[in-house]
Write a protein that holds these residues in place. Structure first.
Motif, mmCIF file in Angstrom:
data_model
loop_
_atom_site.group_PDB
_atom_site.id
_atom_site.type_symbol
_atom_site.label_atom_id
_atom_site.label_comp_id
_atom_site.label_asym_id
_atom_site.label_seq_id
_atom_site.Cartn_x
_atom_site.Cartn_y
_atom_site.Cartn_z
ATOM 1 N N THR A 63 0.824 -1.206 0.000
ATOM 2 C CA THR A 63 0.000 0.000 0.000
ATOM 3 C C THR A 63 0.862 1.262 0.000
ATOM 4 O OG1 THR A 63 -0.078 0.227 2.420
ATOM 5 C CG2 THR A 63 -1.697 -1.245 1.400
ATOM 6 N N ILE A 64 0.258 2.356 -0.415
ATOM 7 C CA ILE A 64 0.916 3.654 -0.394
ATOM 8 C C ILE A 64 1.322 4.021 1.034
ATOM 9 C CG2 ILE A 64 0.595 6.128 -0.772
ATOM 10 C CD1 ILE A 64 0.915 4.657 -3.363
ATOM 11 N N ALA A 65 0.440 3.734 1.990
ATOM 12 C CA ALA A 65 0.716 4.080 3.386
ATOM 13 C C ALA A 65 1.947 3.350 3.908
ATOM 14 C CB ALA A 65 -0.495 3.747 4.252
ATOM 15 N N GLU A 66 2.068 2.060 3.578
ATOM 16 C CA GLU A 66 3.248 1.284 4.002
ATOM 17 C C GLU A 66 4.517 1.854 3.393
ATOM 18 O OE1 GLU A 66 1.038 -3.082 4.341
ATOM 19 O OE2 GLU A 66 2.341 -2.611 2.651
ATOM 20 N N LEU A 67 4.452 2.167 2.116
ATOM 21 C CA LEU A 67 5.607 2.705 1.404
ATOM 22 C C LEU A 67 5.999 4.066 1.968
ATOM 23 C CD1 LEU A 67 7.609 2.408 -0.904
ATOM 24 C CD2 LEU A 67 5.866 3.266 -2.465
ATOM 25 N N ALA A 68 5.016 4.897 2.258
ATOM 26 C CA ALA A 68 5.288 6.224 2.816
ATOM 27 C C ALA A 68 5.976 6.122 4.168
ATOM 28 C CB ALA A 68 3.978 7.003 2.948
ATOM 29 N N ARG A 69 5.523 5.189 5.016
ATOM 30 C CA ARG A 69 6.164 5.003 6.326
ATOM 31 C C ARG A 69 7.610 4.548 6.169
ATOM 32 N NH1 ARG A 69 1.025 2.948 7.822
ATOM 33 N NH2 ARG A 69 1.726 0.809 7.391
ATOM 34 N N GLU A 70 7.832 3.647 5.236
ATOM 35 C CA GLU A 70 9.193 3.126 5.006
ATOM 36 C C GLU A 70 10.148 4.226 4.563
ATOM 37 O OE1 GLU A 70 12.413 0.498 4.403
ATOM 38 O OE2 GLU A 70 10.511 0.137 5.429
ATOM 39 N N LEU A 71 9.670 5.137 3.722
ATOM 40 C CA LEU A 71 10.526 6.174 3.136
ATOM 41 C C LEU A 71 10.468 7.503 3.899
ATOM 42 C CD1 LEU A 71 9.706 5.534 -0.638
ATOM 43 C CD2 LEU A 71 11.735 4.793 0.616
ATOM 44 N N TYR A 72 9.664 7.544 4.966
ATOM 45 C CA TYR A 72 9.511 8.768 5.763
ATOM 46 C C TYR A 72 9.024 9.931 4.898
ATOM 47 C CZ TYR A 72 12.207 6.074 9.132
ATOM 48 O OH TYR A 72 12.651 5.082 9.983
ATOM 49 N N LEU A 73 8.042 9.619 4.049
ATOM 50 C CA LEU A 73 7.425 10.621 3.191
ATOM 51 C C LEU A 73 5.924 10.605 3.431
ATOM 52 C CD1 LEU A 73 9.300 9.812 -0.154
ATOM 53 C CD2 LEU A 73 9.728 11.772 1.339
#
Length: 204
Positions: free
Chosen positions: A159-169
Motif C-alpha cells: 500500500t501507499i501508506a506502508e511505502l510512505a512510512r518506510e521512506l519517511y514521506l
C-alpha cells in the motif's frame, strides 16, 4: 610480452572455474585470484593488485555494480569489466557510472573476452556492440532519482501508506511520484511500471 593480471568475481563456482581455466590458456593473461562474493572484491584486489577485475552483477554480499564503485575508490589502478547475463541498458549506464571500462555478456566467446581484457588493459573502453546500439536508441532513464527510489521501494510494499512510512514521506508525495513514474514509462499500473523499469535495468 606483458602479462595482464586478472581477478574473477563470480558466484557460480562452475562458471568461475571454467572462465579461469580458459583465460589461463591465453599466453598474456594470468588469473591471480577469484572470489564468489561482491563484498570480497576490494579486499582481494588490495591483496593481489590485479590489472583488471571481471565482475558479475548478481553476487551475494554486494552486487558487481557496487563492488565496481568501491573498487574505483579503493584500488583505482585496477580496471573493471562487467560480465553479466543481463543485457540491460540501465545496467550498462550504471556500470559506466561506477567506473567500469567494459561491459560484456556471458554468452560472448572466450576469445572475445580475452580481446576485451587486452583492450581495456591498454586503456580502451569495450562494450557489447548490440547493447551499445540499444542504449543509444533508448537513452537513459526518464525517471528522476526520487521517482526511481520510490518505484524500486514499492516492490516490497502493498500500500501507499506502508511505502510512505518506510521512506519517511507523506502518502501524497509517494502517490505523486509513483503517478509520474507510471506516466513516464507508459505503464497502466505500478506493477507494470516496475516491470518495465526492471527490464531496462533502471531500478539498479
Amino acid at each position: 610480452m606483458t602479462t595482464i593480471r586478472v581477478l574473477l568475481a563470480e558466484d557460480q563456482t562452475m562458471f568461475r572455474g571454467a572462465m579461469a581455466t580458459l583465460l589461463g590458456m591465453e599466453p598474456d593473461i594470468e588469473v591471480v585470484g577469484d572470489v564468489g562474493r561482491g563484498d570480497e572484491v576490494v579486499g582481494a584486489c588490495e591483496a593481489f593488485r590485479p590489472d583488471l577485475a571481471l565482475l558479475d552483477i548478481e553476487m551475494p554480499g554486494i552486487d558487481g555494480l557496487e563492488a565496481a564503485r568501491r573498487l574505483s575508490e579503493a584500488v583505482p589502478g585496477t580496471k573493471v569489466i562487467i560480465v553479466t547475463t543481463f543485457g540491460r541498458t540501465g545496467y550498462l549506464h550504471a556500470a559506466l557510472a561506477a567506473g567500469a571500462s567494459g561491459f560484456l555478456l556471458k554468452d560472448a566467446p572466450v576469445t572475445e573476452l580475452a580481446d576485451a581484457i587486452r583492450r581495456v588493459a591498454a586503456g580502451q573502453r569495450v562494450i557489447d556492440p548490440a547493447l551499445a546500439v540499444q542504449a543509444l536508441s533508448e537513452g537513459s532513464s526518464p525517471l528522476t532519482p526520487r521517482e526511481t527510489e520510490i518505484l524500486a521501494a514499492s516492490r516490497g510494499h502493498g500500500t501507499i501508506a506502508e511505502l510512505a512510512r518506510e521512506l519517511y514521506l507523506s502518502p501524497g508525495t509517494v502517490r505523486n511520484h509513483l503517478s509520474a513514474a507510471i506516466q513516464k514509462l507508459g505503464a497502466r499500473t505500478r506493477a507494470e511500471a516496475v516491470e518495465i523499469a526492471e527490464a531496462k535495468g533502471w531500478l539498479v
